[in-house]
Write a protein that holds these residues in place. Structure first.
Motif, short mmCIF file in Angstrom:
data_model
loop_
_atom_site.label_atom_id
_atom_site.label_comp_id
_atom_site.label_asym_id
_atom_site.label_seq_id
_atom_site.Cartn_x
_atom_site.Cartn_y
_atom_site.Cartn_z
N ASN A 1 -1.44 -3.14 -5.16
CA ASN A 1 -2.61 -3.91 -4.56
C ASN A 1 -2.33 -4.99 -3.87
OD1 ASN A 1 -5.16 -4.73 -3.85
ND2 ASN A 1 -6.23 -4.61 -5.71
N TYR B 1 -4.30 3.74 1.99
CA TYR B 1 -5.19 3.52 1.08
C TYR B 1 -6.33 4.31 1.17
CZ TYR B 1 -8.26 0.69 -1.81
OH TYR B 1 -9.35 0.61 -2.73
N VAL C 1 0.79 -1.24 -0.07
CA VAL C 1 -0.10 -0.01 -0.05
C VAL C 1 0.92 1.46 0.09
CG1 VAL C 1 -1.62 1.34 1.26
CG2 VAL C 1 -2.02 -1.20 1.22
N ARG D 1 1.85 1.89 -3.33
CA ARG D 1 0.59 1.95 -4.08
C ARG D 1 0.24 0.76 -4.99
NH1 ARG D 1 -0.93 8.23 -6.06
NH2 ARG D 1 -0.79 9.23 -3.83
N SER E 1 -1.87 1.01 7.13
CA SER E 1 -2.23 0.76 5.60
C SER E 1 -3.52 1.08 4.98
CB SER E 1 -2.05 -0.89 5.38
OG SER E 1 -0.71 -1.18 5.76
N TYR E 2 -4.48 0.85 5.90
CA TYR E 2 -6.22 1.17 5.46
C TYR E 2 -5.94 2.81 5.25
CZ TYR E 2 -10.77 2.06 5.50
OH TYR E 2 -12.17 2.42 5.32
#
Length: 193
Positions: free
Chosen positions: A28, A125, A23, A26, A121-122
């Motif tokens: 997935n 994102y 993440v 960038r 990380s969330y």
């Protein structure tokens, strides 16, 4: 039961670092989650058995190498970028754990730092933060051959080291990991053609 809990927390830790690395740059992570789970279990097993042999210090180096190989062989990032991204994720996680070590330890440390990295990380994102790496700048000629060679040489060297320590279990795990990495490296090469 000790092996099961060690594997559970170790796998969570490896996945948290993997997701963070992906993440942050960038990529997935969900596109490679099953491969990452498979490798993380193997990483946990080798860490457990190396610690049993009082070779825990070697496990850290091997885990960093596994991250590089996951990114190079499975995600198909250039080898140099795989090393850079692995270093960023691995050392960031290490710094956080070192800072928290005075407060908590053991499995609780692994759990808290893993959850923290998954939350980070969330957030990365969700807000579209992170870096886009210029992968083509550092691509080596014949990189697939280099990756496969690194995997094979690493396996041979680890086999020799484990044989001297008489750890057949580790030899089997490294063999399985090497086979998995080579399989994905060759499969991705065929898919790209």
């Amino acid at each position: 039961m000790e092996l099961v809990t060690f594997l559970l927390f170790s796998t969570l830790e490896v996945l948290a670092v993997f997701v963070f690395m992906m993440v942050f740059f960038r990529e997935n992570p969900m596109d490679y989650i099953w491969q990452a789970v498979s490798i993380s279990v193997l990483m946990g097993l080798q860490s457990y058995f190396l610690r049993e042999l009082e070779l825990g210090y070697v496990a850290t180096v091997i885990n960093l190498m596994f991250y590089v190989l996951i990114l190079a062989a499975i995600v198909r990032l250039p080898l140099i970028w795989a090393a850079i991204i692995s270093g960023v994720g691995f050392f960031s996680y290490g710094i956080v754990q070192a800072l928290m070590l005075a407060i908590v330890g053991g499995e609780l440390l692994q759990l808290i730092s893993s959850i923290l990295f998954l939350v980070i990380s969330y957030a990365l994102y969700k807000f579209g933060l992170g870096f886009e790496a210029p992968y083509d700048l550092f691509r080596l000629p014949g990189e697939k051959n280099v990756v496969v060679s690194v995997i094979l040489v690493s396996f041979v060297l680890m086999t020799i080291a484990m044989y001297v320590q008489l750890s057949w279990v580790n030899i089997m795990f490294f063999g399985a990991a090497s086979a998995l990495f080579i399989y994905y490296a060759v499969r991705k090469e065929r898919e790209d053609k």
